[in-house]
Design a protein around this motif. Structure first.
Motif, PDB file in Angstrom:
ATOM      1  N   ALA A 128       0.843  -1.200   0.000  1.00  0.00           N
ATOM      2  CA  ALA A 128       0.000   0.000   0.000  1.00  0.00           C
ATOM      3  C   ALA A 128       0.874   1.244   0.000  1.00  0.00           C
ATOM      4  O   ALA A 128       2.023   1.236   0.467  1.00  0.00           O
ATOM      5  N   HIS A 129       0.331   2.349  -0.531  1.00  0.00           N
ATOM      6  CA  HIS A 129       1.109   3.589  -0.625  1.00  0.00           C
ATOM      7  C   HIS A 129       1.279   4.210   0.757  1.00  0.00           C
ATOM      8  O   HIS A 129       0.327   4.248   1.549  1.00  0.00           O
ATOM      9  N   PRO A 130       2.478   4.728   1.068  1.00  0.00           N
ATOM     10  CA  PRO A 130       2.720   5.332   2.382  1.00  0.00           C
ATOM     11  C   PRO A 130       1.761   6.455   2.747  1.00  0.00           C
ATOM     12  O   PRO A 130       1.416   6.619   3.921  1.00  0.00           O
ATOM     13  N   ILE A 131       1.327   7.244   1.758  1.00  0.00           N
ATOM     14  CA  ILE A 131       0.384   8.326   2.054  1.00  0.00           C
ATOM     15  C   ILE A 131      -0.911   7.760   2.624  1.00  0.00           C
ATOM     16  O   ILE A 131      -1.434   8.228   3.639  1.00  0.00           O
ATOM     17  N   LEU A 132      -1.434   6.726   1.961  1.00  0.00           N
ATOM     18  CA  LEU A 132      -2.708   6.148   2.386  1.00  0.00           C
ATOM     19  C   LEU A 132      -2.572   5.427   3.724  1.00  0.00           C
ATOM     20  O   LEU A 132      -3.445   5.530   4.591  1.00  0.00           O
ATOM     21  N   VAL A 133      -1.484   4.698   3.900  1.00  0.00           N
ATOM     22  CA  VAL A 133      -1.280   3.954   5.143  1.00  0.00           C
ATOM     23  C   VAL A 133      -1.126   4.907   6.323  1.00  0.00           C
ATOM     24  O   VAL A 133      -1.778   4.736   7.367  1.00  0.00           O
ATOM     25  N   SER A 134      -0.268   5.922   6.173  1.00  0.00           N
ATOM     26  CA  SER A 134      -0.051   6.860   7.281  1.00  0.00           C
ATOM     27  C   SER A 134      -1.282   7.728   7.535  1.00  0.00           C
ATOM     28  O   SER A 134      -1.563   8.100   8.678  1.00  0.00           O
ATOM     29  N   LEU A 135      -2.036   8.032   6.480  1.00  0.00           N
ATOM     30  CA  LEU A 135      -3.283   8.782   6.660  1.00  0.00           C
ATOM     31  C   LEU A 135      -4.283   7.956   7.449  1.00  0.00           C
ATOM     32  O   LEU A 135      -4.954   8.462   8.363  1.00  0.00           O
ATOM     33  N   GLY A 136      -4.383   6.661   7.096  1.00  0.00           N
ATOM     34  CA  GLY A 136      -5.279   5.778   7.844  1.00  0.00           C
ATOM     35  C   GLY A 136      -4.868   5.663   9.300  1.00  0.00           C
ATOM     36  O   GLY A 136      -5.715   5.700  10.207  1.00  0.00           O
ATOM     37  N   MET A 137      -3.573   5.533   9.552  1.00  0.00           N
ATOM     38  CA  MET A 137      -3.096   5.447  10.929  1.00  0.00           C
ATOM     39  C   MET A 137      -3.337   6.760  11.664  1.00  0.00           C
ATOM     40  O   MET A 137      -3.697   6.754  12.859  1.00  0.00           O
ATOM     41  N   MET A 138      -3.169   7.873  10.983  1.00  0.00           N
ATOM     42  CA  MET A 138      -3.422   9.170  11.595  1.00  0.00           C
ATOM     43  C   MET A 138      -4.875   9.276  12.063  1.00  0.00           C
ATOM     44  O   MET A 138      -5.148   9.678  13.196  1.00  0.00           O
ATOM     45  N   ILE A 139      -5.800   8.895  11.190  1.00  0.00           N
ATOM     46  CA  ILE A 139      -7.224   8.963  11.539  1.00  0.00           C
ATOM     47  C   ILE A 139      -7.548   8.013  12.692  1.00  0.00           C
ATOM     48  O   ILE A 139      -8.291   8.352  13.617  1.00  0.00           O
ATOM     49  N   PHE A 140      -6.971   6.803  12.633  1.00  0.00           N
ATOM     50  CA  PHE A 140      -7.212   5.812  13.696  1.00  0.00           C
ATOM     51  C   PHE A 140      -6.711   6.324  15.044  1.00  0.00           C
ATOM     52  O   PHE A 140      -7.423   6.267  16.058  1.00  0.00           O
ATOM     53  N   LEU A 141      -5.479   6.822  15.079  1.00  0.00           N
ATOM     54  CA  LEU A 141      -4.895   7.279  16.339  1.00  0.00           C
ATOM     55  C   LEU A 141      -5.616   8.505  16.883  1.00  0.00           C
ATOM     56  O   LEU A 141      -5.802   8.645  18.094  1.00  0.00           O
ATOM     57  N   ARG A 142      -6.044   9.369  15.972  1.00  0.00           N
ATOM     58  CA  ARG A 142      -6.800  10.547  16.420  1.00  0.00           C
ATOM     59  C   ARG A 142      -8.120  10.118  17.049  1.00  0.00           C
ATOM     60  O   ARG A 142      -8.490  10.598  18.131  1.00  0.00           O
ATOM     61  N   GLY A 143      -8.838   9.222  16.380  1.00  0.00           N
ATOM     62  CA  GLY A 143     -10.108   8.747  16.921  1.00  0.00           C
ATOM     63  C   GLY A 143      -9.931   8.006  18.233  1.00  0.00           C
ATOM     64  O   GLY A 143     -10.706   8.196  19.182  1.00  0.00           O
ATOM     65  N   LEU A 144      -8.885   7.169  18.313  1.00  0.00           N
ATOM     66  CA  LEU A 144      -8.616   6.428  19.541  1.00  0.00           C
ATOM     67  C   LEU A 144      -8.284   7.384  20.681  1.00  0.00           C
ATOM     68  O   LEU A 144      -8.785   7.227  21.807  1.00  0.00           O
TER      69      LEU A 144
END
Length: 331
Positions: A128-144
């Protein structure tokens, strides 16, 4: 004079020499506008403020050199700080002892490194592309983080933790010494180790690196795990500076880290760049912000100027402008 410039360029590199000239020019301009800029207190204040941006920028550095990006640096720092705060609260908050501080710091580092390693593993093994992976992790960590804190702040820590963000050692700000130690470690890691060599090779041409027998997948996992580790250090420093943890702390610094990376001469496509010019760019941006503040400019003006810096850097480094420059010299 030309010989001196050429020797300086050979010793420091073109990027570093240009940034040093820019830094000297900024000092001259801001000192002329307000002599207080050149005071010990002014530089001491910068020594407390710049390290947070510096640590977050270093966390972005290796992913960028490898041809990727880590958009989750801010929220990795915040969730790591939250892990540290949880241990502190369980140990009695302001009454927590040294053992609890060490345990909290260890848990924060583990959380940060784990978040980074998960990103690296998905990038390496899923493709997967780093932009998409890190964006997904960013959203997950923010929500958590918002779920765990209910959108509020967590505060109440021992005085020893605050000393990390506001103390000094032999007259030098503790955050600055922490940043210098991490920066030196990253310089050695990227320029003197097999992992560092692999980072540059992955950024230059990952297929060629694979054919050369380099462990590209393991390298990618390590790149993002170490990025998360530095984010955790930044998260602990952020907690110590603000004496609280909140999911949104430092959110505005994400794009500034990208600016510092580009200003420091890192190729956005990967494979090229050095640590020292990036460190210079961090202090240039901090000097710009502090200088504008001293001359009474609106606090939001520095953000606009940072954006102008990014646009100017992109223009000055464009291939077309470089071609025109060489054509002008030949003419």
């Amino acid at each position: 004079m030309t010989g001196i410039v050429e020797r300086a360029r050979a010793a420091l590199g073109r990027e570093a020499l240009g940034l040093i000239v820019l830094m000297v020019g900024m000092v001259a301009v801001f000192t002329a506008a307000n002599p207080q800029f050149l005071s010990v207190s002014s530089f001491s204040s910068m020594g407390y403020q710049a390290p947070l941006l510096g640590l977050l920028t270093i966390a972005m550095l290796a992913p960028m050199i490898s041809g990727g990006i880590n958009l989750a640096i801010i929220f990795t720092a915040n969730i790591s700080g939250l892990a540290f705060a949880w241990v502190m609260l369980k140990a009695g908050g302001p009454e927590a002892g040294a053992l609890a501080i060490v345990a909290g710091a260890a848990l924060a580092l583990i959380v940060g490194a784990l978040a980074g390693a998960i990103m690296g593993a998905i990038i390496a093994y899923v493709g997967a592309h780093p932009i998409l992976v890190s964006l997904g992790m960013m959203i997950f960590l923010r929500g958590l983080g918002e779920f765990l804190t209910k959108g509020g702040d967590i505060s109440g820590f021992p005085e020893a933790v605050g000393a990390l963000g506001h103390g000094d050692i032999l007259g030098l700000p503790t955050p600055l010494l922490l940043f210098i130690a991490v920066a030196l470690a990253w310089q050695i890691l990227l320029r003197r180790t097999r992992h560092g060599f692999a980072v540059y090779m992955v950024g230059s041409n990952i297929r060629a690196a694979e054919y050369a027998g380099l462990p590209t997948k393991r390298t990618l996992v390590m790149i993002y795990a170490l990025s998360g580790l530095v984010c955790a250090i930044a998260g602990i420093l952020m907690l110590a500076r603000f004496n609280s943890v909140r999911v949104g702390h430092g959110e505005a610094l994400l794009l500034v880290t990208v600016l510092a990376i580009f200003l420091g001469g890192i190729d956005p496509f990967g494979g090229h760049g050095k640590v020292f010019p990036v460190i210079l760019s961090i202090f240039i941006l901090q000097m710009l912000s502090s200088g504008l503040n001293l001359i009474g400019a609106n606090q939001h003006l520095s953000t606009a100027v940072w954006g102008m810096f990014l646009i100017a850097v992109m223009i000055l480094r464009s291939d077309r402008l470089a071609s025109l420059y060489h054509l002008f010299r030949k003419g």
